[in-house]
Design an enzyme around this catalytic site. Structure first.
Site, PDB file in Angstrom:
ATOM      1  N   CYS A 131       0.835  -1.202   0.000  1.00 32.72           N
ATOM      2  CA  CYS A 131       0.000   0.000   0.000  1.00 32.72           C
ATOM      3  C   CYS A 131       0.874   1.258   0.000  1.00 32.72           C
ATOM      4  O   CYS A 131       1.359   1.686   1.051  1.00 32.72           O
ATOM      5  CB  CYS A 131      -0.920  -0.018   1.226  1.00 32.72           C
ATOM      6  N   CYS A 134      -0.466   4.151   2.111  1.00 27.89           N
ATOM      7  CA  CYS A 134      -0.336   3.968   3.565  1.00 27.89           C
ATOM      8  C   CYS A 134       1.112   4.189   4.006  1.00 27.89           C
ATOM      9  O   CYS A 134       1.363   4.806   5.033  1.00 27.89           O
ATOM     10  CB  CYS A 134      -0.725   2.553   3.985  1.00 27.89           C
ATOM     11  N   ASP A 135       2.071   3.672   3.240  1.00 27.60           N
ATOM     12  CA  ASP A 135       3.450   3.592   3.726  1.00 27.60           C
ATOM     13  C   ASP A 135       4.452   4.467   2.974  1.00 27.60           C
ATOM     14  O   ASP A 135       5.608   4.572   3.389  1.00 27.60           O
ATOM     15  CB  ASP A 135       3.939   2.127   3.655  1.00 27.60           C
TER      16      ASP A 135
END
Ligand code: NAP
Length: 303
Positions: A131, A134-135
């Site tokens: 992701c 997300c990261d």
């Protein structure tokens, strides 16, 4: 007893919940992870009609709030089985509780495909991610790689190009599967280097990822690329295994036509987990509406 239990709070499941609630149905939604499904992994959605641009996370949050405001009950519990039948009613069992329903909509979609190579699981969260939204921020100013050639991979590469100093986009074919506009943007971005036709064959690092081994598909030659992160975006696999005993499946996808009716009366399927050719946000929402209206009709026919 609920009128309709929906399994999965991705775009398909949440769209179904909106339609079911607006039809006055008692609706319970089970979700095993965070709401939103795969769309939360998409940095920018730019092809949903009437919304020029929105982040996948905001899109998911809007859907969730809309569904909750309409009165859908949500249980964050992974479902393990559906029991019963159309005549006696269904019991949807999670790891912690169960709900009885007249009709069930399965909208569990799909989960990220893993490469299946050594160290992949061990280094997940330590440089390996599925992701980028997300990261990605953890790798500001670093060199990273993205593996895959679809819309997700190319969008991830473009998103990461705004954060990282270098993005290697590794894909197994010279031709990308992603939309032409995205591919053109990636190819003209100075931060992105495409590595094709190539596959990731090795992951190096003790406590965190330090390099990936990339093998040229045509020559078989392998080289190491030093990176702090690898974002894997090589597609999805359907997440319908717990329902194999109750609805017909094909290659893990639940068999149903455009009417979203499965082989089991009273059970419907919506979204990416259904056998179909186009898996998009728009078609997930459309499935949600179709499945919900069919489930409403079925539930009403029992009262
Ligand atoms: P996808 O379209 O299925 O693409 C997966 C990519 O991974 C393909 O390029 C495929 O290569 C490659 N691949 C598959 N298995 C592999 C393996 N074992 N090893 C190496 N490479 C492998 O998946 P996606 O990009 O996640 O997209 C899923 C769906 O969501 C698509 O319908 C996509 O259009 C949609 N989507 C839409 C948006 C948007 O509309 N904004 C954003 C993201 C995704 P090949 O090309 O060689 O098969």
């Amino acid at each position: 007893m609920a009128d309709i239990v929906i399994i999965g709070a991705g775009p398909a499941g949440m769209s179904a919940a909106i339609y079911a609630r607006r039809a006055g149905m008692e609706t319970v939604v089970f979700e095993g992870n965070m709401y939103g499904g795969q769309i939360v992994n998409t940095p920018e959605v730019e092809n949903y009609p009437a919304i020029q641009k929105i982040s996948g996370f905001d899109f998911a949050e809007n859907l969730y709030n809309q569904m909750k405001d309409l009165g859908a009950k949500v249980k964050f519990e992974p479902v393990v089985a559906i029991e019963g039948d159309a005549e006696t009613g269904f019991t949807v069992r999670s790891e912690y509780s169960s709900e009885h329903a007249k009709a069930v909509i399965i909208a569990t979609g799909a989960k990220n495909r893993h490469i299946g190579i050594e160290n992949e699981e061990r280094l997940t969260g330590h440089g390996i991610s599925y992701c980028a939204t997300c990261d990605g921020a953890f790798f500001k100013g670093k060199e990273v790689a993205v593996f895959g050639g679809g819309n997700t991979a190319v969008e991830d590469a473009l998103y990461l190009a705004n954060l990282a100093s270098k993005v290697y986009l590794v894909h197994r074919r010279n031709q990308f599967r992603a939309e032409e506009t995205l591919v053109n943007s990636a190819k003209s971005n100075p931060v992105i280097e495409t590595v094709t036709p190539a596959i990731v064959t090795g992951l190096k690092g003790d406590s965190k990822l330090t390099a990936i081994a990339v093998s040229d598909v045509s020559t078989g030659r392998e080289r190491m690329i030093d990176v702090d992160a690898l974002f894997i975006a090589i597609g999805q696999i359907p997440a319908a295994a717990p329902f194999a005993n109750i609805v017909d499946q094909q290659d893990g996808y639940i068999v149903a036509g455009e009417d979203c009716k499965t082989s089991a009366k009273g059970i419907f399927v919506a979204g990416d987990g259904r056998t179909k050719s186009v898996r998009q946000l728009t078609t997930a929402a459309a499935d949600g509406a179709v499945a919900a209206l069919a489930a409403c009709e079925f539930a009403r026919s029992l009262s």
